[in-house]
Design an enzyme around this catalytic site. Structure first.
Site, PDB file in Angstrom:
ATOM      1  N   LYS A 120      39.520  36.073  33.619  1.00  0.00           N
ATOM      2  CA  LYS A 120      38.816  35.457  34.854  1.00  0.00           C
ATOM      3  C   LYS A 120      37.931  34.188  34.672  1.00  0.00           C
ATOM      4  O   LYS A 120      37.226  34.420  33.590  1.00  0.00           O
ATOM      5  CB  LYS A 120      38.248  36.603  35.722  1.00  0.00           C
ATOM      6  CG  LYS A 120      38.316  36.203  37.070  1.00  0.00           C
ATOM      7  CD  LYS A 120      39.661  36.484  37.740  1.00  0.00           C
ATOM      8  CE  LYS A 120      39.760  36.425  39.281  1.00  0.00           C
ATOM      9  NZ  LYS A 120      40.820  37.019  39.722  1.00  0.00           N
TER      10      LYS A 120
HETATM   11  N1  GLU Z   1      43.533  35.333  41.086  1.00  0.00           N
HETATM   12  C1  GLU Z   1      44.793  36.204  41.204  1.00  0.00           C
HETATM   13  C2  GLU Z   1      44.193  37.588  40.994  1.00  0.00           C
HETATM   14  O1  GLU Z   1      43.223  37.798  41.128  1.00  0.00           O
HETATM   15  C3  GLU Z   1      46.002  35.614  40.644  1.00  0.00           C
HETATM   16  C4  GLU Z   1      45.573  35.446  39.061  1.00  0.00           C
HETATM   17  C5  GLU Z   1      46.904  34.610  38.484  1.00  0.00           C
HETATM   18  O2  GLU Z   1      47.883  34.303  39.003  1.00  0.00           O
HETATM   19  O3  GLU Z   1      46.781  34.435  37.322  1.00  0.00           O
HETATM   20  O4  GLU Z   1      45.180  38.281  40.864  1.00  0.00           O
END
Ligand code: GLU
Length: 434
Positions: A120
């Protein structure tokens, strides 16, 4: 009173703080690991991310001055595949938040059995206060600061709160420009959630909401709720909240109340999700929506509904809010919206909580499809994306239900245990280097 953290966190030097999001999430995961009796080395590995990257970078603003921004990328685990997870632009982004969300990504990808790890990132910024040019310069400079810490085989960012397809397009373009010629063909796959015309996937924008609707269609009937007849409320009307509501409208569900950072509204006859989404696009929030009555937050949470869907930020539902909520099922569209204290109150009050790593896994699942399409130079139709998404979300929901029954535990613990069981199986095969 919150209970102290597991021994592993204290051994690693964490000073117990019941309000710390990372400690809350890691404690839940580690307790599930203990329950499942996964080996201690796996508990230790998961208790901290592999890499925590922090960068400071200058950006030229429209007035000619410069501002220094702080950005993060946390790579939690890559046992199953490249690190994967969104990039958040929000003024309150902190290392602890990003760490927590990266751990949840590891769990989410493992639960759905995607060949991806967890990561993240984020930048401490309010994107609403930046012009489009400033946002572009910030994104490009952040991407170049990350350099080869991201890559289509290594770490693949995506949208999250405060970022969107346009921003992902800038990230991918910047990465392609700074990467070596030999890898350029594959480089589009460095980021997912891109615009359709530039390697994006059909169905990615609505994917998290769509995934949540697929989970609800499996789980609600067993809880004696008919999606076609149910009433529900939504916290947050951004990508996840608005798409979930627009897709539930097609099933006939009645959206009774909505709250976001601008205010709360109610309409007993139902709020039209499409026209509310239009209002939010034009004005920036639900406040002032003409076909509903304004209410305060207290009334919003006390509104009786079959299903409540938190789809905003973490820790929005604490024990005080949980004591007011009047719903049968709480389906977590957001990541970690309930504090552990709230979980306890909701359980005592008989509210069934459907956990985030299951409910909001649709986004990363379609990200995985986008990555596959980029790497194979393919384009899938929206119908094909939806069909595959439905298959994977149904399988994950069934896995969680079965495990909850078998272990006699709540759905959150079952979801973590299913993810941990998969990671454990793969660690057993691969071992720990050297
Ligand atoms: N930000 C989204 C999540 O928390 C998507 C992450 C992604 O597609 O890699 O799942």
């Amino acid at each position: 009173m919150a209970s102290p953290p597991t021994t592993i966190l204290s051994e690693l030097g964490f000073r117990f703080d019941p309000n710390n999001l990372y400690q809350q999430v890691a404690t839940q995961v580690l307790r599930s690991a203990e329950l499942l009796e996964v080996p201690r080395f796996l508990q230790l590995i998961l208790a901290q991310p592999k890499n925590e990257l922090m960068v400071h970078f200058p950006v030229r603003m429209d007035d000619g001055g410069y501002r220094l921004f702080k950005g993060y990328r946390v790579q939690h685990n890559n046992l199953l595949g490249p690190y994967k997870g969104g990039i958040r632009y929000h003024p309150s982004v902190s290392l602890d938040d990003v760490k927590s969300l990266s751990l949840l990504m590891t769990m989410k990808c493992a639960l759905v059995r995607l060949p991806l790890g967890g990561g993240k990132g984020g930048v401490q910024v309010d994107p609403r206060k930046l012009s489009k040019d400033e946002l572009m310069r910030l994104t490009r400079r952040f991407t170049s600061a990350l350099g080869d810490n991201i890559g289509p085989d290594y770490d693949i960012p995506a949208p999250d709160v405060g970022t969107n397809a346009e921003i992902m397009g800038w990230m991918a373009d910047t990465f392609i420009n700074i990467t070596g010629r030999a890898h350029r063909n594959q480089a589009t796959a460095v980021v997912t959630g891109k615009p359709l015309a530039f390697g994006g996937s059909a169905g990615r924008e609505k994917a998290t909401g769509q995934g949540l609707v697929f989970v609800l269609e499996v789980l609600l009937p067993a809880l004696h709720i008919d999606p076609a007849k149910m009433s529900y409320s939504v916290v947050g009307f951004g990508n996840v909240g608005s798409w979930t509501a627009r897709l539930l409208k097609q099933r006939g569900s009645r959206l009774r109340a909505v709250i976001d950072h601008t205010g709360a509204i109610i309409n007993e006859d139902g709020i039209d999700a499409d026209s509310l989404a239009e209002h939010v696009r034009e004005t920036g929030g639900v406040r002032g929506y003409p076909n509903a009555t304004a209410i305060d937050a207290d009334m919003f949470y006390k509104t009786r509904v079959d299903v409540m869907i938190p789809a905003a930020l973490e820790q929005m539902i604490d024990e005080h809010v949980a004591a007011k909520i009047d719903c049968k099922v709480l389906a977590e569209g957001a990541n970690a919206p309930c504090t552990p204290e709230a979980d306890r109150v909701l359980e005592q009050r008989g509210v069934q909580v459907l956990p985030a790593i299951l409910c909001n896994a649709g986004g990363v699942t379609v990200s995985y499809f986008e990555w596959q399409q980029n790497r194979q130079a393919e384009r899938w139709s929206e119908a094909h994306v939806d069909e595959e998404l439905r298959r994977l979300m149904h399988a994950a929901a069934d896995r969680v239900t079965e495990l909850a029954k078998r272990m006699g535990c709540d759905m959150r613990t079952a979801a973590y245990c299913s993810a941990l069981g998969h990671l454990d199986e793969v660690y057993k095969i691969r071992g720990v280097f050297p």
